[in-house]
Design a protein around this motif. Sequence first.
Motif, PDB file in Angstrom:
ATOM      1  N   TYR A 278       0.854  -1.180   0.000  1.00 57.19           N
ATOM      2  CA  TYR A 278       0.000   0.000   0.000  1.00 57.19           C
ATOM      3  C   TYR A 278       0.895   1.236   0.000  1.00 57.19           C
ATOM      4  CZ  TYR A 278      -3.667  -3.306   0.772  1.00 57.19           C
ATOM      5  OH  TYR A 278      -4.517  -4.363   0.591  1.00 57.19           O
TER       6      TYR A 278
ATOM      7  N   ARG B  92      -7.022  -0.549   6.050  1.00 61.92           N
ATOM      8  CA  ARG B  92      -6.503  -1.695   5.296  1.00 61.92           C
ATOM      9  C   ARG B  92      -6.984  -3.032   5.869  1.00 61.92           C
ATOM     10  NH1 ARG B  92      -2.792   2.360   5.658  1.00 61.92           N
ATOM     11  NH2 ARG B  92      -1.934   1.583   7.636  1.00 61.92           N
TER      12      ARG B  92
ATOM     13  N   THR C 296      -7.827  -8.178   4.438  1.00 63.75           N
ATOM     14  CA  THR C 296      -7.623  -9.509   5.017  1.00 63.75           C
ATOM     15  C   THR C 296      -8.951 -10.224   5.293  1.00 63.75           C
ATOM     16  OG1 THR C 296      -7.535  -8.581   7.260  1.00 63.75           O
ATOM     17  CG2 THR C 296      -5.461  -8.771   6.062  1.00 63.75           C
TER      18      THR C 296
ATOM     19  N   THR D 133      -2.849 -11.963  10.794  1.00 65.17           N
ATOM     20  CA  THR D 133      -2.472 -10.823   9.964  1.00 65.17           C
ATOM     21  C   THR D 133      -1.216 -10.144  10.519  1.00 65.17           C
ATOM     22  OG1 THR D 133      -3.817  -9.239  11.221  1.00 65.17           O
ATOM     23  CG2 THR D 133      -4.902 -10.400   9.406  1.00 65.17           C
TER      24      THR D 133
ATOM     25  N   GLU E 210       1.302  -6.286   9.713  1.00 62.89           N
ATOM     26  CA  GLU E 210       1.560  -5.096   8.899  1.00 62.89           C
ATOM     27  C   GLU E 210       2.969  -4.588   9.193  1.00 62.89           C
ATOM     28  OE1 GLU E 210      -1.474  -1.996   7.796  1.00 62.89           O
ATOM     29  OE2 GLU E 210      -0.309  -0.799   9.221  1.00 62.89           O
TER      30      GLU E 210
ATOM     31  N   THR F  23       5.713  -1.429   8.017  1.00 62.87           N
ATOM     32  CA  THR F  23       5.928  -0.176   7.290  1.00 62.87           C
ATOM     33  C   THR F  23       7.400  -0.049   6.933  1.00 62.87           C
ATOM     34  OG1 THR F  23       4.111   0.904   8.490  1.00 62.87           O
ATOM     35  CG2 THR F  23       5.692   2.332   7.371  1.00 62.87           C
TER      36      THR F  23
ATOM     37  N   ARG G 260      -2.019  -6.024  13.296  1.00 63.82           N
ATOM     38  CA  ARG G 260      -3.283  -5.815  12.592  1.00 63.82           C
ATOM     39  C   ARG G 260      -3.141  -4.657  11.604  1.00 63.82           C
ATOM     40  NH1 ARG G 260      -8.790  -6.704  13.045  1.00 63.82           N
ATOM     41  NH2 ARG G 260     -10.180  -4.908  12.765  1.00 63.82           N
ATOM     42  N   PRO G 261      -3.733  -4.785  10.410  1.00 61.48           N
ATOM     43  CA  PRO G 261      -3.675  -3.678   9.449  1.00 61.48           C
ATOM     44  C   PRO G 261      -4.277  -2.405  10.036  1.00 61.48           C
ATOM     45  CG  PRO G 261      -4.464  -5.670   8.390  1.00 61.48           C
ATOM     46  CD  PRO G 261      -4.438  -5.957   9.862  1.00 61.48           C
TER      47      PRO G 261
ATOM     48  N   VAL H 265       3.505   0.392   2.967  1.00 65.16           N
ATOM     49  CA  VAL H 265       2.965  -0.450   4.034  1.00 65.16           C
ATOM     50  C   VAL H 265       2.676  -1.828   3.449  1.00 65.16           C
ATOM     51  CG1 VAL H 265       1.045  -0.820   5.615  1.00 65.16           C
ATOM     52  CG2 VAL H 265       1.992   1.471   5.331  1.00 65.16           C
TER      53      VAL H 265
ATOM     54  N   VAL I 202       0.973  -5.466   4.001  1.00 70.05           N
ATOM     55  CA  VAL I 202      -0.050  -6.177   4.774  1.00 70.05           C
ATOM     56  C   VAL I 202      -0.007  -7.639   4.369  1.00 70.05           C
ATOM     57  CG1 VAL I 202      -2.520  -6.434   5.203  1.00 70.05           C
ATOM     58  CG2 VAL I 202      -1.526  -4.143   4.987  1.00 70.05           C
TER      59      VAL I 202
ATOM     60  N   ARG J 258      -1.516 -11.770   5.190  1.00 76.09           N
ATOM     61  CA  ARG J 258      -2.514 -12.637   5.823  1.00 76.09           C
ATOM     62  C   ARG J 258      -2.048 -14.084   5.721  1.00 76.09           C
ATOM     63  NH1 ARG J 258      -8.114 -12.591   2.643  1.00 76.09           N
ATOM     64  NH2 ARG J 258      -8.366 -14.393   4.021  1.00 76.09           N
TER      65      ARG J 258
ATOM     66  N   ALA K 124       1.426 -13.246   6.429  1.00 71.40           N
ATOM     67  CA  ALA K 124       1.631 -12.631   7.744  1.00 71.40           C
ATOM     68  C   ALA K 124       2.786 -13.296   8.486  1.00 71.40           C
ATOM     69  CB  ALA K 124       0.349 -12.726   8.564  1.00 71.40           C
TER      70      ALA K 124
END
Length: 413
Positions: A208, A217, A221, A236, A238, A240, A252-253, A264, A266, A268, A272
């Motif tokens: 993203y 976001r 997921t 999940t 996330e 950056t 978590r997103p 970013v 993300v 799953r 993940a």
Amino acid sequence: MKQRFGGVRVVLTVLATWAALAGGGMAGGSRATAAVDSLRQVADVPVAPGVEYGEFRTTVPRGLAHGHLLTVDLDDPRVTVDLLYPGAVGARAPVSELADARGAVGAVNGDFFNISEAQHPGVEPTGASVGPAISSGRRLKAAVPDGQRFGPAMPPGATTEDVLGIGYDRRARLDRLSLRGTVWTADGPLPLRGLNQYALPVDGIGAYTELWGPASRVRATCGTDTDRAAPCSAETAEVTVRHGQVVALADRPGAGGVEAGSTVLVGREEGARQLRKLHLGDPVSVSHRLVGEGPVPLRFAVGGFPIVRDARPVDGLDDGAAAVRTSAGTGDDGRVLYLLSLDGTRGEAGMTVRELGELMNRLGSQNAVDLDGGGSSTLVTRDPFSRDVTVRNHPSGGAERPVPNAVGVFSFG
């Protein structure tokens, strides 16, 4: 900007039956048959150099359908076409506002989008579109999995990667845009499975960018590759990345805009688990591109499934549900673009997807796609004298619905 629904000052309305439209045979490889030429001569009014607008009515089994058509001459060097969007993938705005902001002389609404989330309590719809999107050569997003799409059933063989686009050669065509991307880590490469999408494939990792916007976001997921309504994933992560280095980690997103120069990631399920192996300060880089099947890269692309291909309606189009619809088609070997929106006035017949494909073919389209319909269907033009943007059809909801993107036509003459 002026919104005057259905108030046409100078355009004549033509009554045309399916038989009259087909009277000269299929338009096929020429710009128009004799029947379509007659329709255009009576109904079309110049909007700008290389761009004409017209209205028509046609008979379907349920009664009369009322249509609005923009015909765009891509051979005219003063004409360009581009994807309009409200500055972010996860955002929406009315077509008239999108056209007015960019100075377009005409536009229709674009792709289907993430409009509701009734199956996922607490998850907000993102407003992001289903398919790939390219604006002014800039890759905005890739396609969600087929099972995560919104809109009517696609015909056999179609996918969410299908687009109508215009290449740097100024020729319009159908294409299919696939994401090719990699997350490069110290432990090795990871496949990138999404780019600014409201839904990621199971086990996937998505990127993203600042183009995504402030939308949450979390929706990325939820659901599965075959079931949009399936529960959100319980696994999940996330990450950056800024200037090639991990700067933040989360389970978590999140939401909020992505800072310029940052990406970013993300993940799953398995995606993940791979992201959770990263630590603050780790070197990470992300590469991605949209790869088409045509010989010339696309400068503009909007998602939509094919309803006409090689001068004939596609097999397997739905012929049950009639609705207000929007379509974009190409004629004269990609030198002409047709943008059509039906009228949503109460009592209008609407069309099935099959009927829409037949109509686009008879109007001259060698290839065409189905775009978002219902309350989204909107066609606008800019008055050449007042410069006001006018909504030509009657949106079925009584007012314009905000949409994620639109096909905008520009003429600099």
